[in-house]
Design a protein around this motif. Structure first.
Motif, mmCIF file in Angstrom:
data_model
loop_
_atom_site.group_PDB
_atom_site.id
_atom_site.type_symbol
_atom_site.label_atom_id
_atom_site.label_comp_id
_atom_site.label_asym_id
_atom_site.label_seq_id
_atom_site.Cartn_x
_atom_site.Cartn_y
_atom_site.Cartn_z
ATOM 1 N N ASP A 79 0.653 -1.324 0.123
ATOM 2 C CA ASP A 79 -0.007 0.064 0.252
ATOM 3 C C ASP A 79 1.096 1.270 0.028
ATOM 4 O O ASP A 79 1.812 1.314 1.492
ATOM 5 C CB ASP A 79 -0.992 -0.304 1.212
ATOM 6 C CG ASP A 79 -1.883 1.184 0.752
ATOM 7 O OD1 ASP A 79 -2.233 2.231 0.697
ATOM 8 O OD2 ASP A 79 -3.374 1.146 2.139
ATOM 9 N N PRO A 80 0.947 2.271 -1.236
ATOM 10 C CA PRO A 80 1.808 3.111 -0.932
ATOM 11 C C PRO A 80 1.431 4.304 0.030
ATOM 12 O O PRO A 80 2.667 5.462 0.141
ATOM 13 C CB PRO A 80 1.504 3.522 -3.078
ATOM 14 C CG PRO A 80 0.418 3.544 -2.874
ATOM 15 C CD PRO A 80 0.231 2.128 -2.267
ATOM 16 N N GLY A 81 0.206 3.926 0.407
ATOM 17 C CA GLY A 81 0.117 5.478 1.489
ATOM 18 C C GLY A 81 0.231 4.728 3.037
ATOM 19 O O GLY A 81 0.090 5.686 3.777
ATOM 20 N N VAL A 82 0.916 3.447 2.839
ATOM 21 C CA VAL A 82 1.264 3.512 4.402
ATOM 22 C C VAL A 82 2.837 3.257 4.542
ATOM 23 O O VAL A 82 3.628 3.482 3.173
ATOM 24 C CB VAL A 82 1.159 1.202 4.698
ATOM 25 C CG1 VAL A 82 1.672 1.027 5.503
ATOM 26 C CG2 VAL A 82 -0.356 1.588 5.077
ATOM 27 N N ARG A 83 3.334 4.672 5.570
ATOM 28 C CA ARG A 83 4.847 4.705 5.614
ATOM 29 C C ARG A 83 5.502 3.810 6.472
ATOM 30 O O ARG A 83 6.857 4.991 6.463
ATOM 31 C CB ARG A 83 4.490 6.486 5.817
ATOM 32 C CG ARG A 83 4.089 7.129 4.879
ATOM 33 C CD ARG A 83 4.128 6.748 2.991
ATOM 34 N NE ARG A 83 5.678 6.520 2.974
ATOM 35 C CZ ARG A 83 6.176 5.319 2.052
ATOM 36 N NH1 ARG A 83 5.061 4.872 1.637
ATOM 37 N NH2 ARG A 83 7.089 5.460 1.318
ATOM 38 N N ALA A 105 8.347 -5.389 -3.103
ATOM 39 C CA ALA A 105 6.794 -3.767 -3.180
ATOM 40 C C ALA A 105 7.826 -3.572 -1.897
ATOM 41 O O ALA A 105 7.691 -2.132 -2.232
ATOM 42 C CB ALA A 105 5.871 -4.353 -1.819
ATOM 43 N N LEU A 106 8.865 -3.472 -1.354
ATOM 44 C CA LEU A 106 9.517 -3.056 0.127
ATOM 45 C C LEU A 106 10.800 -2.047 -0.841
ATOM 46 O O LEU A 106 10.812 -0.634 -0.423
ATOM 47 C CB LEU A 106 10.165 -3.878 1.209
ATOM 48 C CG LEU A 106 9.041 -3.856 2.478
ATOM 49 C CD1 LEU A 106 9.536 -4.717 3.702
ATOM 50 C CD2 LEU A 106 8.127 -2.606 2.983
ATOM 51 N N ARG A 107 11.105 -2.377 -2.083
ATOM 52 C CA ARG A 107 12.269 -2.321 -2.496
ATOM 53 C C ARG A 107 11.501 -0.816 -3.337
ATOM 54 O O ARG A 107 12.854 -0.247 -3.675
ATOM 55 C CB ARG A 107 13.460 -3.385 -3.510
ATOM 56 C CG ARG A 107 14.478 -2.574 -4.249
ATOM 57 C CD ARG A 107 14.265 -3.712 -4.801
ATOM 58 N NE ARG A 107 15.242 -4.612 -4.214
ATOM 59 C CZ ARG A 107 15.048 -6.573 -3.929
ATOM 60 N NH1 ARG A 107 13.512 -6.842 -4.743
ATOM 61 N NH2 ARG A 107 15.670 -6.889 -3.499
ATOM 62 N N ARG A 108 10.748 -1.574 -3.647
ATOM 63 C CA ARG A 108 10.598 -0.641 -4.933
ATOM 64 C C ARG A 108 9.986 1.013 -3.731
ATOM 65 O O ARG A 108 9.566 1.598 -4.669
ATOM 66 C CB ARG A 108 9.045 -1.458 -5.423
ATOM 67 C CG ARG A 108 9.885 -2.340 -6.671
ATOM 68 C CD ARG A 108 8.034 -2.815 -7.691
ATOM 69 N NE ARG A 108 6.922 -2.620 -6.638
ATOM 70 C CZ ARG A 108 7.034 -4.384 -6.841
ATOM 71 N NH1 ARG A 108 7.616 -5.060 -7.005
ATOM 72 N NH2 ARG A 108 5.443 -4.628 -5.766
ATOM 73 N N ASP A 109 9.299 0.694 -2.479
ATOM 74 C CA ASP A 109 8.972 1.212 -1.518
ATOM 75 C C ASP A 109 8.843 1.437 -0.305
ATOM 76 O O ASP A 109 8.429 1.232 0.368
ATOM 77 C CB ASP A 109 6.964 0.988 -1.581
ATOM 78 C CG ASP A 109 6.496 2.281 -1.213
ATOM 79 O OD1 ASP A 109 7.130 3.508 -0.542
ATOM 80 O OD2 ASP A 109 4.922 2.451 -0.930
ATOM 81 N N PRO A 110 9.715 2.225 0.304
ATOM 82 C CA PRO A 110 10.511 1.538 1.390
ATOM 83 C C PRO A 110 9.238 2.400 2.643
ATOM 84 O O PRO A 110 9.663 3.598 2.258
ATOM 85 C CB PRO A 110 12.354 2.387 0.970
ATOM 86 C CG PRO A 110 12.795 2.211 -0.407
ATOM 87 C CD PRO A 110 11.568 2.404 -0.947
ATOM 88 N N LYS A 111 9.534 1.427 2.994
ATOM 89 C CA LYS A 111 9.130 1.727 5.107
ATOM 90 C C LYS A 111 9.316 1.593 6.109
ATOM 91 O O LYS A 111 9.684 -0.507 5.504
ATOM 92 C CB LYS A 111 7.636 1.495 4.528
ATOM 93 C CG LYS A 111 7.099 0.592 4.031
ATOM 94 C CD LYS A 111 5.658 0.585 3.876
ATOM 95 C CE LYS A 111 5.476 0.925 2.226
ATOM 96 N NZ LYS A 111 3.685 0.737 1.955
ATOM 97 N N PRO A 112 10.107 2.110 6.960
ATOM 98 C CA PRO A 112 10.654 1.061 8.179
ATOM 99 C C PRO A 112 9.658 -0.606 8.591
ATOM 100 O O PRO A 112 8.361 0.510 8.788
ATOM 101 C CB PRO A 112 10.701 1.685 8.918
ATOM 102 C CG PRO A 112 9.705 3.509 8.434
ATOM 103 C CD PRO A 112 9.961 2.946 7.066
ATOM 104 N N VAL A 113 9.925 -1.248 8.720
ATOM 105 C CA VAL A 113 9.373 -2.394 10.131
ATOM 106 C C VAL A 113 10.729 -2.192 11.330
ATOM 107 O O VAL A 113 10.652 -2.342 11.591
ATOM 108 C CB VAL A 113 9.580 -3.666 9.543
ATOM 109 C CG1 VAL A 113 9.022 -4.920 10.398
ATOM 110 C CG2 VAL A 113 9.652 -3.336 7.902
ATOM 111 N N VAL A 114 8.440 -1.921 12.152
ATOM 112 C CA VAL A 114 9.298 -1.805 14.352
ATOM 113 C C VAL A 114 8.883 -3.203 14.632
ATOM 114 O O VAL A 114 7.794 -3.286 14.049
ATOM 115 C CB VAL A 114 8.559 -0.698 14.124
ATOM 116 C CG1 VAL A 114 9.150 -0.345 15.568
ATOM 117 C CG2 VAL A 114 8.258 0.683 13.269
ATOM 118 N N GLY A 115 9.762 -3.359 15.454
ATOM 119 C CA GLY A 115 9.317 -4.248 16.343
ATOM 120 C C GLY A 115 11.114 -4.904 16.911
ATOM 121 O O GLY A 115 11.768 -4.344 16.655
#
Length: 318
Positions: A79-83, A105-115
């Motif tokens: 989802d491109p809106g999820v940052r 998908a993460l490579r195309r649109d990087p967003k941090p994973v937290v945990g």
């Protein structure tokens, strides 16, 4: 791959007020109260918080069936809106779904994973496949005695600013006396020792040229730590390390009274196994399963300094 020869790191844009973030449950099921506190905290930062479709599912000791937990992760990745993607808790089960993550998908649109804790499996998989930096951070909660205001602020800064993170040795930690003098620079990788051991021979990326961060919560005792570190050493997984940063190893206090252990405690096992690597080792970092955990970038350049008692890590976001 030697990270010193290939320093390229993929970083996500920092999260800004008004951005959408999504809470998912890749491992064990969270309570509704915990998730509600997380929503409250993240909303107070001006973020728009969404929940994965299966956050409150339960299948045995896991937050829903494997296909449903990975569905929620991949839906957030795509989802491109999820940052940012924030785990609701650790526990058990993330190791079952790492092969099905849509890291393209993460490579195309990087967003941090937290945990953290069992989420270490996700951090290792994401780094291995697309070199995306993540955040070893607590599960977001507000008004929580375990997390606390300082811990929440550390998470906010790691997500929403580009400030580096510096951890200082705490003499009260069980690992504080474990030290091999020196300085080291490299990509910071790691997390929970049990998770790292589980990924050896399967999804564990090369640690050559890296600084390895380790934390652990007591399971079966000193032998469990000894076995994990010995397995990682014998498998060659620790070859080429630049340094080791030790966080919290909790629950080993009673070992001093066990006559079958010959007077050894957790610091003895760690020093015995890690000193043989011939790299700087800094113990006593107040990060792991203890109260008020900080958020630490993973997959970014770091500097370990045993004389100063510090680990400084570059941000996971830009």
């Amino acid at each position: 791959m030697d990270h010193s020869q290939n320093p390229q790191v993929l970083r996500a844009p920092r999260v800004r007020p008004g951005d959408r973030v999504r809470i998912v449950a890749p491992a064990s099921p969270p309570s509704r109260e915990e998730v509600a506190r997380g929503v409250e905290l993240l909303t107070s930062w001006g973020l728009r918080v969404e929940l994965g479709e299966h956050v409150f599912d339960q299948w045995g000791y896991m937050a829903g069936r494997d296909e449903d937990r990975v569905f929620d992760l991949n839906a957030a990745f795509r989802d491109p809106g999820v940052r940012a993607v924030i785990a609701a808790r650790g526990g058990k089960g993330a190791y079952r779904i790492v092969d099905d993550l849509d890291t393209d998908a993460l490579r195309r649109d990087p967003k941090p994973v937290v945990g953290f804790s069992d989420i270490t499996h996700l951090h290792l998989a994401v780094w291995s496949r697309c070199r995306l930096a993540g955040l070893h951070g607590p599960f977001a909660k507000s008004r929580d005695t375990y997390t606390g205001p300082a811990s929440a602020e550390s998470l906010r800064r790691a997500l929403m600013t580009t400030d580096p993170v510096t951890l200082h040795r705490d003499a009260s930690e069980a690992t504080a006396d474990v030290a091999v003098d020196g300085t080291a620079t490299g990509i910071l990788m790691g997390g929970n020792l049990s998770a790292i051991r589980t990924e050896a021979g399967a999804g564990l990326p090369s640690l050559r040229g890296a600084i390895l961060f380790l934390e652990h919560q007591r399971g079966t005792g000193l032998g469990e730590v000894d076995r994990a570190l010995t397995q990682l050493t014998r498998s060659g997984a620790l070859d080429g390390l630049r340094g080791v940063a030790l966080g919290q190893f909790l629950g080993f206090d009673r070992d001093a009274d066990d006559p079958t252990l010959g007077g050894w405690g957790i610091r003895d096992v760690l020093h015995d196994r890690l000193a043989a690597l011939g790299v700087p080792v800094l113990g006593g970092l107040p990060a792991g399963h203890g109260s008020h955990p900080p958020t630490i970038p993973l997959g970014t350049p770091a500097t370990l300094d045993t004389a100063g008692g510090t680990l400084t890590v570059q941000p996971a976001v830009v």
